[in-house]
Each structure stands twice: as structure tokens, then as C-alpha cells.
Design a protein around this motif. Structure first.
Motif, PDB file in Angstrom:
ATOM      1  N   UNK A 196      25.625  25.108   9.734  1.00 46.15           N
ATOM      2  CA  UNK A 196      26.628  25.296  10.680  1.00 46.15           C
ATOM      3  C   UNK A 196      26.016  25.412  12.087  1.00 46.15           C
ATOM      4  N   UNK A 197      25.192  24.957  12.690  1.00 45.43           N
ATOM      5  CA  UNK A 197      24.610  25.121  14.037  1.00 45.43           C
ATOM      6  C   UNK A 197      25.300  24.274  14.726  1.00 45.43           C
ATOM      7  N   UNK A 198      25.373  24.318  15.875  1.00 47.08           N
ATOM      8  CA  UNK A 198      26.001  23.888  17.115  1.00 47.08           C
ATOM      9  C   UNK A 198      25.093  23.143  18.047  1.00 47.08           C
ATOM     10  N   UNK A 215      24.625  32.621  20.230  1.00 47.90           N
ATOM     11  CA  UNK A 215      25.898  31.719  20.514  1.00 47.90           C
ATOM     12  C   UNK A 215      26.650  31.362  19.381  1.00 47.90           C
ATOM     13  N   UNK A 216      27.837  31.804  19.041  1.00 47.92           N
ATOM     14  CA  UNK A 216      28.662  31.554  18.073  1.00 47.92           C
ATOM     15  C   UNK A 216      29.167  29.794  17.838  1.00 47.92           C
ATOM     16  N   UNK A 217      29.082  29.546  16.695  1.00 48.39           N
ATOM     17  CA  UNK A 217      29.575  28.230  16.510  1.00 48.39           C
ATOM     18  C   UNK A 217      31.319  27.783  16.865  1.00 48.39           C
ATOM     19  N   UNK A 218      31.426  27.054  17.983  1.00 51.27           N
ATOM     20  CA  UNK A 218      32.670  26.688  18.535  1.00 51.27           C
ATOM     21  C   UNK A 218      33.310  25.605  17.572  1.00 51.27           C
ATOM     22  N   UNK A 219      34.741  25.984  17.073  1.00 44.02           N
ATOM     23  CA  UNK A 219      35.266  25.317  16.206  1.00 44.02           C
ATOM     24  C   UNK A 219      36.383  24.363  17.022  1.00 44.02           C
ATOM     25  N   UNK A 274      32.400  32.341  12.206  1.00 43.86           N
ATOM     26  CA  UNK A 274      31.717  33.458  11.900  1.00 43.86           C
ATOM     27  C   UNK A 274      30.313  33.075  11.879  1.00 43.86           C
ATOM     28  N   UNK A 275      29.444  34.050  12.390  1.00 44.63           N
ATOM     29  CA  UNK A 275      27.980  33.785  12.467  1.00 44.63           C
ATOM     30  C   UNK A 275      27.433  34.233  11.253  1.00 44.63           C
TER      31      UNK A 275
END
Length: 425
Positions: free
Chosen positions: A423-425, A72-76, A408-409
Motif C-alpha cells: 500500500x505504498x503511494x 508519509x501516510x498513504x492518502x486514500x 493506517x501506516x
């Protein structure tokens, strides 16, 4: 006669097995085959901490990409555009950014992000027309924390921009396309394994720019693969290609363009999708299994064989997958209407669901109404069916293309690196 040494009752004594070779003796190729059989990204991340060799092999793009679609990519936030007032991309649409994270580190990064490209240099232009700013950058695509932009009357200046680090790569497709890039449909696909990217465009012909080589490579668009049952005459292929009038979107290793047939003055009740598989560089045109006009997105889902579709029907979400003969099968069909959505639907006349993207088991959508400018962004976890909601309260509606913006991952940590993920969500 005495029995031979090493025998009991005439039987030969079984030799002791050789000790297993140490794990360090495994070659990179053999180790890579083992890591590819791990079940998920968490297992790969743990394996990368074992030693330097395992970290090197786990970080290899051939191995890393196998798990990227499951991570899962971090959503900003969400970057919104308006429709503009011209069919061709002659002007910069109005932009609006909706913050959509509860992580303080991501929120701080988003607060410092240049999502309106204010730090990019303008270009002097002699072209003037009332109401249009030819010097402005226009958003053409978004993927992997990068924005694809164009500017100028002829749109020959392109930039791939990272709004978080405020760095850009500038490029020009000189001599690549037959006409000016007003009619070129673009897309950008970022490789999360190493941060490289592809810029894809097509008009009468297709071309791909690779950041690895720094060059444009032309692609023959006459070899577009059509689905079984479609005609293959040259003029029919030409008509199909040129029914895609908007820029494309990224979905994992795929780039795709919608035909938006319902908006065509000569309405054809069939929605077609132009798809490029960036691993094989094969173009294809597929026919959507749902009626034209429904909101949808393409998804790259290895657990369902790769190319899949998510569509919305009223307030229901549908997942379409390929069967063994290449046809479309409805895999899941479920209602999104929980108690909160029912309340909002009654109180604010919210009835429409726009599907924006799907990544790593999450679907990103917008819940909106034609009567109001505000909306709600929805993030649905397909595994738990839990949904996060982020309100959007602009003064004016933004019903043009919308892009979830992901950080970006991060690369896999090595055995000697700090294991605190920031930068984990």
C-alpha cells in the motif's frame, strides 16, 4: 642489566585493544538511543530488517513515534461534509467522498470502504422532529484511518470506526460531562505506532478516553495554559474555552480546535487555537499570528521544533514556526500559482485556498470558488514543490469540515517477513 620482557628501548609495549563486543551484545536501551539518531524513516525501516532484536527495538513506540511525523501516510481520499442548518451538531451532515489516489491497491481499498457508515447499526429512537434523523451517525473527527462518530438526540453513543476493515469500538461518556454532548467538542488522535487512540472532549470540563485502558479520565480545564500577555482570570479562561464551538482536528501528537472568531456575532479580530499535547496532556490556548478568517491548520513538524502553523493568504501558503522565546515567526511564504492554477482561476473563478492538513512534508488543500460547487484538491510536496491535483465534482457544495483520509501506516517489517510493500503511494 637486561631489559624487561615486552619493552623496547625501555618503553612499555602497548597492549592490544580488546575486541569490540558483538552487535548482539548491545542492550535494548542502548540500541534504542542509537536508532533515535538515524536521519529518517527509511533508515529505521532498513535497520529493522537486521535481526529480531533490532526489529523489536525499532518497533517500540518510543522509537517509532520519533519517525512517524516524517513518514508519509498513504492518502486514500477526502471526506467532505456540508455546513448543516443548525449551529449545534443535531443532525448528520451530508457527506461526500473524493477518491484521491493513483495507486491501484489503495483505490481498491477505497472502493470497498464504508465511508458513509452504512454497516454500523442504527438505534431505535422515540425522538422525532421533522427534517431530523436522530438515529443517524454523525462524523465528529478523523485520524489514522479511523472515524469518530456520534448519534442520538443527546449524542451519548460514540463509535470509533475503521471504514476499510468495517470494525468499530463503541463507547459512551456516561457521567463524564455536565451537559449533553451537543455542546461537547470532540477530537480523535490515533497513535500510528500501535493503532491505539484517544477520544478527547470538553464542554465545562475536559475528558479523554484511551483505547488502551478503556476508560475516560477527567481533566481540569481551569488549568489551561494561556500565552504571555493573555489575562488569566477564571471568567476570561471560561470565555476563551467556550469560544471554540466546533469539533477538533488531529495533527500528529496534537489535537486542536479553532475559535472561528470571524463567524462569531460579536466579532473579535483575534483567532485563537485550543491545543492539547497528547504526550504531556497539557492544554493551551495560542493566538494565531495571522488575521482572523484566514484558512489554516496546525502541524506537528519535528524538524521545526514541533507545533507549527500553515495558513493561506489569497493563493499563497505560509509556514509559521516558534522562535526561541515562544513567539511566531514566518518561516516560509510562497505563491501556489503555477500555470495550471492561473488558468483555472481565470476559467472557473477559483480564488480561495482552504488548508486542510499537513503531514510528513506534504500539505493538503482545497482550491475552490464561492460561485461553483466543484473544487480541486491539492497535495503539495514541500521538499520538491511539486503538486498533485484531484478534481472534485459534486452536485452540491460541501463547505463544512473536510478530512483527508489516510490509510493506517503499516508496521515495520521484520527480517523474516515479506518485504513487498503493498500500500505504498
Amino acid at each position: 642489566m637486561e631489559p624487561c620482557e615486552g619493552t623496547v628501548g625501555g618503553a612499555t609495549k602497548k597492549p592490544k585493544p580488546s575486541p569490540a563486543p558483538p552487535i548482539a551484545a548491545l542492550g535494548d536501551d542502548f540500541l534504542g538511543e542509537i536508532l533515535l539518531r538515524l536521519p529518517d524513516m527509511a533508515s529505521l525501516a532498513s535497520a529493522a530488517l537486521a535481526c529480531k532484536q533490532w526489529h523489536r527495538v525499532a518497533s517500540d513506540p518510543a522509537v517509532f513515534r520519533r519517525f512517524d511525523a516524517l513518514r508519509r501516510p498513504p492518502l486514500v481520499g477526502f471526506l467532505l461534509t456540508d455546513r448543516g442548518d443548525m449551529p449545534s451538531p443535531y443532525r448528520s451532515p451530508n457527506l461526500f467522498f473524493v477518491h484521491a489516489t493513483r495507486n491501484p491497491n489503495l483505490a481498491a481499498a477505497a472502493a470497498d470502504g464504508d465511508f458513509f457508515f452504512e454497516d454500523l447499526p442504527a438505534v431505535d429512537s422515540d425522538d422525532e422532529e421533522e427534517g431530523y434523523d436522530w438515529d443517524e451517525w454523525r462524523l465528529r473527527g478523523c485520524d489514522g484511518g479511523r472515524l469518530l462518530l456520534s448519534r442520538g438526540r443527546d449524542g451519548l453513543d460514540l463509535a470509533v470506526y475503521d471504514p476499510i476493515s468495517r470494525t468499530a469500538v463503541f463507547l459512551r461518556p456516561d457521567g463524564v460531562f455536565r451537559a449533553c454532548t451537543h455542546v461537547v467538542r470532540y477530537a480523535i488522535v490515533v497513535d500510528e505506532a500501535d493503532g491505539s487512540f484517544l477520544v478527547i472532549g470538553f464542554d465545562f470540563r475536559g475528558a479523554v478516553f484511551s483505547s488502551r485502558s478503556g476508560k475516560w479520565v477527567k481533566i481540569n480545564m481551569e488549568r489551561v495554559k494561556l500565552e504571555k500577555g493573555d489575562v488569566t482570570y477564571e471568567h476570561e479562561i471560561f470565555d476563551k474555552i467556550h469560544s471554540f464551538s466546533s469539533d477538533g482536528m488531529a495533527a500528529g501528537r496534537f489535537a486542536y480546535w479553532r475559535s472561528n472568531t470571524k463567524k462569531d456575532r460579536h466579532f473579535n479580530p483575534v483567532e485563537r487555537i485550543m491545543v492539547l499535547d497528547t504526550t504531556t496532556m497539557e492544554w493551551s490556548v495560542i493566538t494565531a499570528p495571522f488575521p482572523a478568517g484566514e484558512s489554516y491548520c496546525v502541524a506537528d513538524m519535528p524538524e521545526h521544533g514541533g507545533l507549527c502553523l500553515f495558513s493561506s493568504k489569497e493563493q499563497c501558503l505560509q509556514l509559521w514556526v516558534r522562535n526561541s522565546v515562544g513567539g511566531w515567526v514566518l518561516k516560509k511564504d510562497f505563491s501556489l500559482l503555477n500555470e495550471w492554477m492561473k488558468k483555472i482561476r481565470r476559467a472557473e473563478w477559483m480564488k480561495r485556498v482552504r488548508v486542510l492538513a499537513a503531514r510528513a512534508g506534504y500539505v493538503y488543500m482545497e482550491f475552490w470558488s464561492i460561485r461553483k460547487a466543484n473544487s480541486y484538491f491539492l497535495v503539495l510536496n514541500m521538499r520538491t514543490m511539486k503538486m498533485s491535483v484531484f478534481p472534485n465534482n459534486p452536485e452540491d457544495p460541501h463547505r463544512g469540515p473536510a478530512f483527508p483520509f489516510f490509510m493506517r501506516l503499516e508496521p515495520l517489517l521484520g527480517p523474516d517477513e515479506d518485504q513487498n510493500v503493498h500500500l505504498d503511494v
